[in-house]
Design an enzyme around this catalytic site. Structure first.
Site, short mmCIF file in Angstrom:
data_model
loop_
_atom_site.label_atom_id
_atom_site.label_comp_id
_atom_site.label_asym_id
_atom_site.label_seq_id
_atom_site.Cartn_x
_atom_site.Cartn_y
_atom_site.Cartn_z
N CYS A 100 0.82 -1.19 0.00
CA CYS A 100 0.00 0.00 0.00
C CYS A 100 0.87 1.26 0.00
O CYS A 100 0.57 2.24 -0.68
CB CYS A 100 -0.79 -0.03 1.29
SG CYS A 100 -2.31 0.75 1.10
N CYS A 200 -4.92 -2.09 5.47
CA CYS A 200 -4.79 -0.64 5.31
C CYS A 200 -5.96 -0.14 4.48
O CYS A 200 -6.25 -0.65 3.41
CB CYS A 200 -3.48 -0.31 4.63
SG CYS A 200 -3.29 -1.03 3.02
#
Length: 395
Positions: A100, A200
């Site tokens: 991410c 996330c």
């Protein structure tokens, strides 16, 4: 005034980071990333991104900085979610947080920020950036955060020199309690907010439910392998070369069903990961069962009793050239070279003594002590002192 665009996540860390930048005299703009639309897989019926985006907006208002939301859900699905499904299907265990940062925050998001005229992008990560001069060139260092308990350099282990050049980490010199104290003094809505859990940006998801969207359940067997199985007895082998020895130490044991006994059933080997204890639903053993390996082709889960089971431990791992990354390109090893480092194979792990051995096909990381649950698909990161120098995907 240099312009900084900060990823305001609606948490306390990025809120305080924005405040510090403002105090330092930057022109600060807050940007909230919306990365997920599908609420059918989150655990609770709350809509996590909506709450977070509201909190981020309230913080921006309080600090008197402009704020907007960007929708990156398409790129997020493509680069993170699809990648995750793909890895799980192959029987590997990806780390979405590392990805991410590499793919979304410091790539897609950074490009948007630079298009908006930003000089830098900032985040609320607990890490620091150093700058050194070498042969007349500026080189950026990724340094651990001051707070040992919160250091997040591991999550940024895939960043490049170009990405670091444009990054700022305003809270790297602070501890978590100090960050909370600042937020409380400023009366920020995020001061007491708990740290986010789960994937996330997606929030809390039940991983099997999430994976079941694409990876269909299929019943298979759970096999328990006894500690005494001869596959674990180390033969004193004579090795013809160091590389041959490393290959042996990092090898994946090829388990067979008849090495042990069938103790239960599962709904899909690709939902499980090495070292996992929960979710097996097999009782009646003296010590709890741990997953020591999964075979996604045959759909079998191999387990062993207790966290000291020999099937959990290995002394070395391998990273292929394609999945090898040097944050400090100037320190890259050539084939045949070795170097002593401190390394970790997961975020919360304390640093371990290790040797890096560069070979033609990739890099071996050989640890001084046996390591538990070295897992394919996860990241290994290595440090020199408090500087993260490089990383790679465990093959």
């Amino acid at each position: 005034m240099k312009r900084v665009i900060i990823g305001l996540s609606g948490g306390v860390d990025s809120s305080v980071a924005a405040y510090i930048l403002k105090e330092q005299g930057y022109e600060v703009i807050g940007l909230f990333m919306k990365n997920w639309h599908d609420d059918s897989v989150t655990i609770s019926n709350e809509c996590p991104w909506l709450d977070d985006s509201n909190d981020a907006m309230l913080v921006a208002e309080k600090l008197g900085i402009p704020f907007q939301t960007v929708d990156l859900s398409e790129q997020y699905k493509e680069r993170i979610v699809d990648y995750m499904f793909n890895e799980y299907e192959k029987g590997r265990t990806p780390n979405p947080d590392v990805l991410c940062n590499r793919e979304i925050k410091f790539d897609v998001f950074m490009k948007i920020a630079l298009e908006l005229g930003a000089d830098y992008v900032a985040t609320g990560h607990y890490c620091r950036k150093g700058t050194i001069q070498k042969e007349g060139k500026e080189i950026y260092q990724l340094l651990a955060g001051i707070d040992d308990n919160k250091d997040q350099s591991y999550f940024l282990c895939q960043l490049s020199q170009d990405q670091l050049a444009k990054s700022l980490f305003p809270i790297g010199e602070l501890t978590k309690p100090e960050v909370r104290e600042i937020a409380t003094k400023l009366d920020l809505v995020t001061a007491e907010k708990k740290d986010s859990q789960g994937l996330c940006f997606i929030g809390k998801v039940k991983l099997p439910d999430f994976l079941q969207q694409q990876l269909k359940p299929k019943e298979g067997v759970i096999v328990e392998i006894p500690k005494e199985q001869e596959v674990f007895s180390h033969v004193d082998t004579e090795f013809n070369s160091e590389e041959e020895k490393l290959k042996y130490l990092s090898r994946k044991i090829d388990y067979k069903v008849d090495y042990g006994k069938i103790v239960g059933k599962h709904q899909g080997a690709h939902y499980f990961t090495k070292g996992q204890r929960k979710g097996l639903a097999v009782g009646g053993t003296v010590e709890p069962l741990f997953v020591i390996d999964t075979d996604v082709n045959e759909n079998v889960i191999y387990t062993g009793q207790g966290k000291e089971h020999p099937g959990l431990f290995k002394k070395a791992l391998f990273v292929t050239n394609e999945e090898l990354h040097w944050v400090r390109e100037d320190l890259e090893l050539n084939s045949g070279e070795t170097i002593e480092v401190m390394a970790r194979i997961r975020y919360r792990q304390s640093l371990q003594k290790a040797m890096l051995h560069k070979v033609e096909s990739g890099l071996y990381v050989e640890f001084e002590e046996f390591q538990s649950a070295i897992t394919a698909g996860q990241f290994v990161a290595w440090y020199s002192g408090d500087e993260l120098v490089g990383s790679g995907v465990i093959s």
